[in-house]
Design a protein around this motif. Structure first.
Motif, PDB file in Angstrom:
ATOM      1  N   LYS A 121      11.191 -58.191  12.937  1.00  0.00           N
ATOM      2  CA  LYS A 121      11.992 -59.272  13.517  1.00  0.00           C
ATOM      3  C   LYS A 121      11.582 -60.637  12.967  1.00  0.00           C
ATOM      4  O   LYS A 121      12.436 -61.489  12.694  1.00  0.00           O
ATOM      5  N   GLU A 122      10.283 -60.865  12.780  1.00  0.00           N
ATOM      6  CA  GLU A 122       9.848 -62.153  12.238  1.00  0.00           C
ATOM      7  C   GLU A 122      10.317 -62.324  10.797  1.00  0.00           C
ATOM      8  O   GLU A 122      10.664 -63.428  10.376  1.00  0.00           O
ATOM      9  N   LEU A 123      10.335 -61.239  10.033  1.00  0.00           N
ATOM     10  CA  LEU A 123      10.806 -61.313   8.653  1.00  0.00           C
ATOM     11  C   LEU A 123      12.273 -61.746   8.607  1.00  0.00           C
ATOM     12  O   LEU A 123      12.662 -62.563   7.764  1.00  0.00           O
ATOM     13  N   VAL A 124      13.078 -61.220   9.516  1.00  0.00           N
ATOM     14  CA  VAL A 124      14.492 -61.617   9.591  1.00  0.00           C
ATOM     15  C   VAL A 124      14.597 -63.087   9.970  1.00  0.00           C
ATOM     16  O   VAL A 124      15.414 -63.831   9.402  1.00  0.00           O
ATOM     17  N   ALA A 125      13.773 -63.529  10.916  1.00  0.00           N
ATOM     18  CA  ALA A 125      13.798 -64.936  11.331  1.00  0.00           C
ATOM     19  C   ALA A 125      13.421 -65.848  10.172  1.00  0.00           C
ATOM     20  O   ALA A 125      14.034 -66.905   9.962  1.00  0.00           O
ATOM     21  N   ARG A 126      12.418 -65.460   9.401  1.00  0.00           N
ATOM     22  CA  ARG A 126      12.013 -66.264   8.246  1.00  0.00           C
ATOM     23  C   ARG A 126      13.136 -66.331   7.204  1.00  0.00           C
ATOM     24  O   ARG A 126      13.350 -67.362   6.570  1.00  0.00           O
ATOM     25  N   GLN A 127      13.834 -65.217   7.017  1.00  0.00           N
ATOM     26  CA  GLN A 127      14.933 -65.202   6.059  1.00  0.00           C
ATOM     27  C   GLN A 127      16.065 -66.125   6.522  1.00  0.00           C
ATOM     28  O   GLN A 127      16.670 -66.820   5.718  1.00  0.00           O
ATOM     29  N   LEU A 128      16.327 -66.128   7.822  1.00  0.00           N
ATOM     30  CA  LEU A 128      17.331 -67.050   8.371  1.00  0.00           C
ATOM     31  C   LEU A 128      16.945 -68.493   8.086  1.00  0.00           C
ATOM     32  O   LEU A 128      17.783 -69.312   7.702  1.00  0.00           O
ATOM     33  N   HIS A 129      15.665 -68.814   8.265  1.00  0.00           N
ATOM     34  CA  HIS A 129      15.199 -70.175   7.992  1.00  0.00           C
ATOM     35  C   HIS A 129      15.283 -70.499   6.500  1.00  0.00           C
ATOM     36  O   HIS A 129      15.737 -71.584   6.110  1.00  0.00           O
ATOM     37  N   LEU A 130      14.868 -69.554   5.673  1.00  0.00           N
ATOM     38  CA  LEU A 130      14.863 -69.765   4.225  1.00  0.00           C
ATOM     39  C   LEU A 130      16.260 -70.065   3.699  1.00  0.00           C
ATOM     40  O   LEU A 130      16.449 -70.927   2.829  1.00  0.00           O
ATOM     41  N   SER A 169      18.724 -71.241   5.493  1.00  0.00           N
ATOM     42  CA  SER A 169      19.408 -72.268   6.288  1.00  0.00           C
ATOM     43  C   SER A 169      19.498 -73.598   5.565  1.00  0.00           C
ATOM     44  O   SER A 169      20.350 -74.417   5.874  1.00  0.00           O
ATOM     45  N   GLY A 170      18.567 -73.833   4.641  1.00  0.00           N
ATOM     46  CA  GLY A 170      18.536 -75.116   3.955  1.00  0.00           C
ATOM     47  C   GLY A 170      17.805 -76.186   4.739  1.00  0.00           C
ATOM     48  O   GLY A 170      17.724 -77.341   4.303  1.00  0.00           O
ATOM     49  N   ARG A 171      17.243 -75.839   5.904  1.00  0.00           N
ATOM     50  CA  ARG A 171      16.516 -76.821   6.700  1.00  0.00           C
ATOM     51  C   ARG A 171      15.208 -77.183   5.998  1.00  0.00           C
ATOM     52  O   ARG A 171      14.520 -76.323   5.453  1.00  0.00           O
ATOM     53  N   GLN A 172      14.869 -78.480   6.010  1.00  0.00           N
ATOM     54  CA  GLN A 172      13.741 -78.977   5.237  1.00  0.00           C
ATOM     55  C   GLN A 172      12.403 -78.897   5.976  1.00  0.00           C
ATOM     56  O   GLN A 172      11.346 -78.962   5.363  1.00  0.00           O
ATOM     57  N   GLY A 173      12.441 -78.769   7.303  1.00  0.00           N
ATOM     58  CA  GLY A 173      11.197 -78.702   8.060  1.00  0.00           C
ATOM     59  C   GLY A 173      10.561 -77.327   7.991  1.00  0.00           C
ATOM     60  O   GLY A 173      11.095 -76.403   7.364  1.00  0.00           O
ATOM     61  N   PRO A 174       9.414 -77.150   8.651  1.00  0.00           N
ATOM     62  CA  PRO A 174       8.676 -75.887   8.572  1.00  0.00           C
ATOM     63  C   PRO A 174       9.255 -74.795   9.461  1.00  0.00           C
ATOM     64  O   PRO A 174      10.070 -75.050  10.352  1.00  0.00           O
ATOM     65  N   PHE A 175       8.817 -73.579   9.204  1.00  0.00           N
ATOM     66  CA  PHE A 175       9.099 -72.433  10.060  1.00  0.00           C
ATOM     67  C   PHE A 175       7.872 -72.222  10.941  1.00  0.00           C
ATOM     68  O   PHE A 175       6.775 -72.009  10.435  1.00  0.00           O
TER      69      PHE A 175
END
Length: 460
Positions: free
Chosen positions: A188-197, A199-205
């Motif tokens: 589940k965390e891997l999927v969340a990280r992929q969503l962030h990656l 997303s184009g958001r510049q802040g941290p995960f």
């Protein structure tokens, strides 16, 4: 003084600034300029007023005049350092004194500006401070990811995982809240990280395991606190929501969150603002929220363990990760991936598994899912045992453990049966059997000679 340059690079709005200057005109001017850009801007005319504000709220940036009534800005900054200051500081002064400038920089100033100044100078200095602050946050998270061997690759070509990947690609660019559901160990965390990656958001995960933080500390960890908010709160502290500014916060095991915190989280999702523990003011945030759970939240709602309104607020977009037993075709691909990865980490030659090994791996139920598979591969590499052979030994071990002995057997007969079974378990390797039994090899040889009348050199 000139107007704000609209071409300046925009920064995340979820930033708090405190202006400390005894000139009302300067406070008003900077407050008006910075309030257009940042979530929270406060002003103070003295160190005493500034201390009161800082006791109620954390500030990312302090803009401080050096010459203030009573204590100077530099003396105050040095005192903050002793308390573990986490704010950046820009000093202002109307006196061109090189010695003062050097002292300010030694006190930890992020920048130093001479009065009078153009607004572009101040805004550029502010931008540099905030950008450096965000960069430090990102570097901290990157170091954490490197330390845990994080990989953003989602392995699996089954129809079920293709569907998951398609959903990720579709919803990643949005700012919508996402709820990821799946058994423990499914990634589940891997999927969340992929969503962030994606997303184009510049802040941290920023990942947070809600079940691993004591309930009484969870609010402070997420939202931060002010000095004196509770016993042991010696200074202001940023929460993880602030730390994730401009990025993504991943609330893992959301089903473990206490009901009181569920109420607070619902307010954050609706208001897009947080209130640090002990503070009277809310701070706007720019954070995407992704939650995950291995529980069935609908059942938790019906049982009264989870707020119904929060469930609906989190379940805007739902991603269900199937268990590994439902996609055996992914086992081979995952096995090759973990074998390469672990061989590199352990500094050993990459192992080539046999067809029998792959068949056994695909036939296993994998109650621990991907996490169990990875641990299994690591164990096999370290022990030098292929999966098929490892499982044969496990079956023998389980069989041996489940054996009972007739109550009329003498203790000597029980000992003989148990020892010979352990030796058989290790395919006749008496050294390995002796280690499992907790005796020396000589003791084992003596027992065999006593029972069977053979010496160490003879085969059994």
């Amino acid at each position: 003084m000139s107007q704000i340059d609209n071409n300046l690079k925009p920064l995340p709005s979820a930033v708090s600034v405190l202006i400390v200057d005894d000139e009302p005109g300067m406070r008003s001017f900077l407050n008006k300029a910075l309030s257009k850009k940042f979530a929270l801007v406060e002003t103070a005319g003295s160190i005493e007023d500034a201390e009161q504000l800082r006791s109620r709220c954390h500030f990312d940036l302090l803009i401080v005049d050096i010459r203030l009534p009573g204590r100077s800005g530099i003396e105050w900054s040095e005192a903050l350092d002793e308390q573990g200051r986490r704010s950046d500081v820009i000093f202002m002064t109307g006196y061109a004194d090189l010695e003062v400038a050097i002292k300010a920089l030694r006190a930890g100033a992020s920048d130093f500006i001479m009065k009078p100044f153009h607004l572009e100078q101040m805004m550029s200095a502010v931008d540099r401070c905030i950008e450096r602050r965000l960069l430090r946050r990102e570097n901290l998270m990157l170091r954490r990811e490197v330390s845990i061997g994080y990989s953003s690759t989602i392995i699996g070509s089954s129809d079920a995982m293709k569907s998951v990947k398609q959903v990720i690609e579709r919803v990643a660019p949005t700012n919508a809240v996402v709820l990821i559901q799946g058994e423990s160990g499914t990634g589940k965390e891997l999927v969340a990280r992929q969503l962030h990656l994606l997303s184009g958001r510049q802040g941290p995960f920023v990942p947070v395991n809600c079940g691993s933080i004591a309930p009484e500390l969870l609010e402070s960890e997420l939202f931060g606190h002010t000095a004196g908010a509770f016993t042991g709160a010696k200074g202001n502290r940023e929460g993880l929501f602030s730390f994730a500014s401009g990025g993504t916060i991943f609330l893992d095991e959301i089903g473990e969150m206490p009901l009181k915190m569920q109420t607070a989280l619902l307010r954050v999702l609706e208001q897009k603002a947080i209130r640090p523990v002990g503070s009277e003011k809310e701070v706007n945030i720019d954070v995407r929220v992704i939650a995950a759970t291995n529980r069935t939240l609908v059942d938790e709602v019906e049982a009264g363990n989870f707020r119904r309104d929060l469930y609906y607020r989190l379940n805007v977009l739902d991603i269900l990760i199937p268990p590994l037993r439902d996609r055996p075709e992914d086992v081979v691909e995952l096995t090759h991936h973990f074998t390469r990865q672990l061989a590199a980490e352990l500094g050993v030659r990459e192992v080539v598994w046999s067809h029998e090994d792959m068949v056994k791996l695909q036939q296993h139920e994998w109650p621990g899912n991907i996490r169990e598979l990875r641990n299994m591969i690591e164990r096999c590499i370290l022990l030098g045992k292929p999966p098929a052979e490892y499982w044969k030994q496990q079956v023998k071990t389980e069989s041996l453990a489940s054996q009972g002995y007739p109550l009329d057997w003498p203790l000597k007969e029980v000992e003989k049966h148990h020892v010979t079974s352990v030796v058989d378990l290790h395919s006749g390797n008496k050294s390995a059997a002796a280690r499992d039994l907790g005796v020396s090899r000589k003791t084992l040889d003596r027992k065999y000679k006593e029972w069977f009348g053979v010496s160490d050199e003879q085969e059994f």
